[in-house]
Design a protein around this motif. Structure first.
Motif, PDB file in Angstrom:
ATOM      1  N   VAL A 189       1.025  -1.137   0.001  1.00  0.00           N
ATOM      2  CA  VAL A 189       0.020  -0.188   0.051  1.00  0.00           C
ATOM      3  C   VAL A 189       1.166   1.154   0.126  1.00  0.00           C
ATOM      4  CG1 VAL A 189      -0.061  -0.189   2.222  1.00  0.00           C
ATOM      5  CG2 VAL A 189      -2.160   1.505   0.998  1.00  0.00           C
ATOM      6  N   LYS A 190       0.544   2.356  -0.713  1.00  0.00           N
ATOM      7  CA  LYS A 190       1.087   3.655  -0.652  1.00  0.00           C
ATOM      8  C   LYS A 190       0.405   4.821  -0.155  1.00  0.00           C
ATOM      9  CE  LYS A 190       3.331   7.499  -2.511  1.00  0.00           C
ATOM     10  NZ  LYS A 190       2.641   7.718  -4.277  1.00  0.00           N
ATOM     11  N   VAL A 191       0.941   4.784   1.112  1.00  0.00           N
ATOM     12  CA  VAL A 191       0.819   6.257   1.976  1.00  0.00           C
ATOM     13  C   VAL A 191       1.816   6.910   2.196  1.00  0.00           C
ATOM     14  CG1 VAL A 191       0.112   4.071   3.314  1.00  0.00           C
ATOM     15  CG2 VAL A 191       2.362   4.957   3.928  1.00  0.00           C
ATOM     16  N   SER A 192       0.946   8.310   3.015  1.00  0.00           N
ATOM     17  CA  SER A 192       1.764   8.914   3.651  1.00  0.00           C
ATOM     18  C   SER A 192       2.681   9.061   4.180  1.00  0.00           C
ATOM     19  CB  SER A 192       1.207  10.365   4.100  1.00  0.00           C
ATOM     20  OG  SER A 192       0.256  10.928   2.792  1.00  0.00           O
ATOM     21  N   TYR A 193       3.688   9.699   4.354  1.00  0.00           N
ATOM     22  CA  TYR A 193       5.333   9.255   5.270  1.00  0.00           C
ATOM     23  C   TYR A 193       5.219   9.281   6.777  1.00  0.00           C
ATOM     24  CZ  TYR A 193       8.919   7.497   2.574  1.00  0.00           C
ATOM     25  OH  TYR A 193      10.121   6.266   1.289  1.00  0.00           O
ATOM     26  N   ALA A 194       4.267  10.744   6.896  1.00  0.00           N
ATOM     27  CA  ALA A 194       3.769  10.908   8.460  1.00  0.00           C
ATOM     28  C   ALA A 194       2.807   9.822   8.561  1.00  0.00           C
ATOM     29  CB  ALA A 194       2.828  12.334   7.444  1.00  0.00           C
ATOM     30  N   GLU A 215       8.766  15.834  18.336  1.00  0.00           N
ATOM     31  CA  GLU A 215       9.032  16.773  19.357  1.00  0.00           C
ATOM     32  C   GLU A 215       8.130  17.516  19.517  1.00  0.00           C
ATOM     33  OE1 GLU A 215      13.274  19.404  19.951  1.00  0.00           O
ATOM     34  OE2 GLU A 215      13.092  18.520  18.324  1.00  0.00           O
ATOM     35  N   ALA A 216       7.607  18.058  18.712  1.00  0.00           N
ATOM     36  CA  ALA A 216       6.714  18.871  18.902  1.00  0.00           C
ATOM     37  C   ALA A 216       5.357  18.197  18.997  1.00  0.00           C
ATOM     38  CB  ALA A 216       6.050  19.781  17.475  1.00  0.00           C
ATOM     39  N   ASP A 217       4.781  16.673  19.637  1.00  0.00           N
ATOM     40  CA  ASP A 217       3.486  16.279  20.064  1.00  0.00           C
ATOM     41  C   ASP A 217       3.020  15.776  18.959  1.00  0.00           C
ATOM     42  OD1 ASP A 217       4.708  15.092  22.308  1.00  0.00           O
ATOM     43  OD2 ASP A 217       3.719  17.611  22.990  1.00  0.00           O
ATOM     44  N   LEU A 218       2.695  16.176  17.364  1.00  0.00           N
ATOM     45  CA  LEU A 218       2.244  16.289  16.604  1.00  0.00           C
ATOM     46  C   LEU A 218       1.637  14.492  16.102  1.00  0.00           C
ATOM     47  CD1 LEU A 218       3.251  18.883  14.297  1.00  0.00           C
ATOM     48  CD2 LEU A 218       1.628  18.814  15.910  1.00  0.00           C
ATOM     49  N   VAL A 219       2.840  14.169  16.261  1.00  0.00           N
ATOM     50  CA  VAL A 219       3.343  12.586  15.827  1.00  0.00           C
ATOM     51  C   VAL A 219       3.811  11.646  16.915  1.00  0.00           C
ATOM     52  CG1 VAL A 219       2.758  12.540  13.389  1.00  0.00           C
ATOM     53  CG2 VAL A 219       5.024  11.870  14.929  1.00  0.00           C
ATOM     54  N   PRO A 220       2.989   9.952  17.366  1.00  0.00           N
ATOM     55  CA  PRO A 220       3.722   9.900  18.260  1.00  0.00           C
ATOM     56  C   PRO A 220       5.234   9.131  18.069  1.00  0.00           C
ATOM     57  CG  PRO A 220       1.840   8.407  17.407  1.00  0.00           C
ATOM     58  CD  PRO A 220       1.966   9.357  16.186  1.00  0.00           C
ATOM     59  N   PRO A 221       6.461   8.762  19.296  1.00  0.00           N
ATOM     60  CA  PRO A 221       7.591   8.443  18.234  1.00  0.00           C
ATOM     61  C   PRO A 221       8.053   7.380  17.824  1.00  0.00           C
ATOM     62  CG  PRO A 221       7.397   9.309  20.723  1.00  0.00           C
ATOM     63  CD  PRO A 221       6.009   9.015  20.323  1.00  0.00           C
ATOM     64  N   LEU A 222       8.341   6.578  17.237  1.00  0.00           N
ATOM     65  CA  LEU A 222       8.377   5.504  16.205  1.00  0.00           C
ATOM     66  C   LEU A 222       8.652   4.093  17.022  1.00  0.00           C
ATOM     67  CD1 LEU A 222      10.335   6.251  13.159  1.00  0.00           C
ATOM     68  CD2 LEU A 222       8.344   5.746  12.789  1.00  0.00           C
ATOM     69  N   THR A 223       7.854   3.344  17.588  1.00  0.00           N
ATOM     70  CA  THR A 223       8.488   2.081  17.863  1.00  0.00           C
ATOM     71  C   THR A 223       8.612   1.401  17.173  1.00  0.00           C
ATOM     72  OG1 THR A 223       6.162   1.666  17.924  1.00  0.00           O
ATOM     73  CG2 THR A 223       6.820   2.814  20.156  1.00  0.00           C
ATOM     74  N   HIS A 224       9.728   0.843  16.318  1.00  0.00           N
ATOM     75  CA  HIS A 224       9.733   0.307  14.853  1.00  0.00           C
ATOM     76  C   HIS A 224      10.630   1.296  14.572  1.00  0.00           C
ATOM     77  CE1 HIS A 224       6.311  -1.747  16.592  1.00  0.00           C
ATOM     78  NE2 HIS A 224       6.891  -3.218  15.990  1.00  0.00           N
TER      79      HIS A 224
END
Length: 287
Positions: A71-76, A275-284
């Motif tokens: 699947v194609k997704v947004s990097y965000a 860092e700006a709390d816009l996304v969760p930190p990467l866990t993988h």
């Protein structure tokens, strides 16, 4: 077989290993150009694929629901998806001079503005939030990307965040670019802008699928005319010169292989956003 189905064990024909995989991409020229060879069984040793088309906001939702093998997704959207999917090293969209634009019908700032965006988990919106931090907006609404420019032109929104071929066509709507978020990102980081990623289910052979997609992209570069009819059939009434410009902008060396610079760009985007709390930190890990 429905394009929305996730097929199991099917007859995929001689020389096509394994079951048919479900593939979800956009109908935009960069995707149909890059995936033409894979979709049409022209990549030696690659599995057969059954393709479904949708715009990027829908694709992000499909991935969240684990509907597709590829699947194609947004990097965000990666922080929400990497538990179930792995990032392929080929087929995505990164580059320079190809970022989202903030368009208006003449406004010089966004204070109190109503803004139309192509999706809440798109890279475009993530960049917008980083760029517009601290600006007091009146409203943010999601529209299919092809509806954004007409909505701004007609006064239903004060500004629109646009992607894809809108970079080439917005003057015909009487709109002006308030900001080029790609230029802003490159000025901040000196890195290419990571837009769209290709993901595969974690249980699949990621390196083999990356190689198959890379072969598909390489075939597209080697013989652009082979995919022309397929690309134009899905190009949503785009003029041929716009289609050509779209492909040249979004399909490049990063589509063949992310490489260290591509991975650095993705890491930088998601780290800044976390860092700006816009996304969760990467866990993988990304790789």
């Amino acid at each position: 077989m429905s394009n929305d189905a996730r097929p199991d064990d099917l007859d995929v024909g001689p020389g096509r290993p394994g079951r048919t995989l479900s593939l979800a991409i956009s109908p935009c020229p960069n995707d149909t150009f890059a995936f033409h060879a894979l979709v049409h069984g022209l990549v030696a040793g690659a599995p057969a694929v059954a393709v479904a088309f949708a715009d990027i906001d829908v694709l992000n939702g499909r991935a969240a629901e684990q509907r597709d093998d590829l699947v194609k997704v947004s990097y965000a959207a990666l922080p929400w998806l990497l538990a179930d999917y792995q990032l392929l090293t080929s087929g995505g969209a990164l580059g320079r001079g190809c970022g989202p634009l903030v368009l208006t019908a003449g406004r010089s700032d966004l204070r109190g503005a109503r803004v139309a965006i192509p999706g809440t988990r798109t890279t475009a919106y993530l960049l917008f939030r980083l760029w517009a931090a601290g600006v007091d907006l009146a409203a943010i609404d999601v529209l299919p990307f092809e509806q954004i420019m007409p909505a701004v032109r007609d006064g239903r929104y004060d500004a629109g965040l646009v992607i894809h071929e809108s970079r080439f066509t917005y003057p015909s709507y009487g709109l002006t670019a308030l900001a080029d978020l790609g230029d802003w990102w490159e000025g901040q980081t000196s890195l290419p802008i990571p837009l769209g990623a290709i993901l595969a289910r974690r249980e699949l052979d990621g390196p083999a699928l990356s190689a198959a997609v890379r072969d598909s992209v390489a075939q597209a570069f080697a013989d652009p005319s082979a995919s022309q009819d397929y690309v134009l059939a899905h190009a949503q009434e785009m003029e041929p010169d716009v289609v050509e410009a779209h492909i040249k902008l979004y399909v490049n060396e990063f589509s063949l292989d992310l490489g260290d610079e591509g991975f650095a760009a993705v890491q930088a985007l998601l780290a800044r956003a976390a860092e700006a709390d816009l996304v969760p930190p990467l866990t993988h890990p990304l790789r």
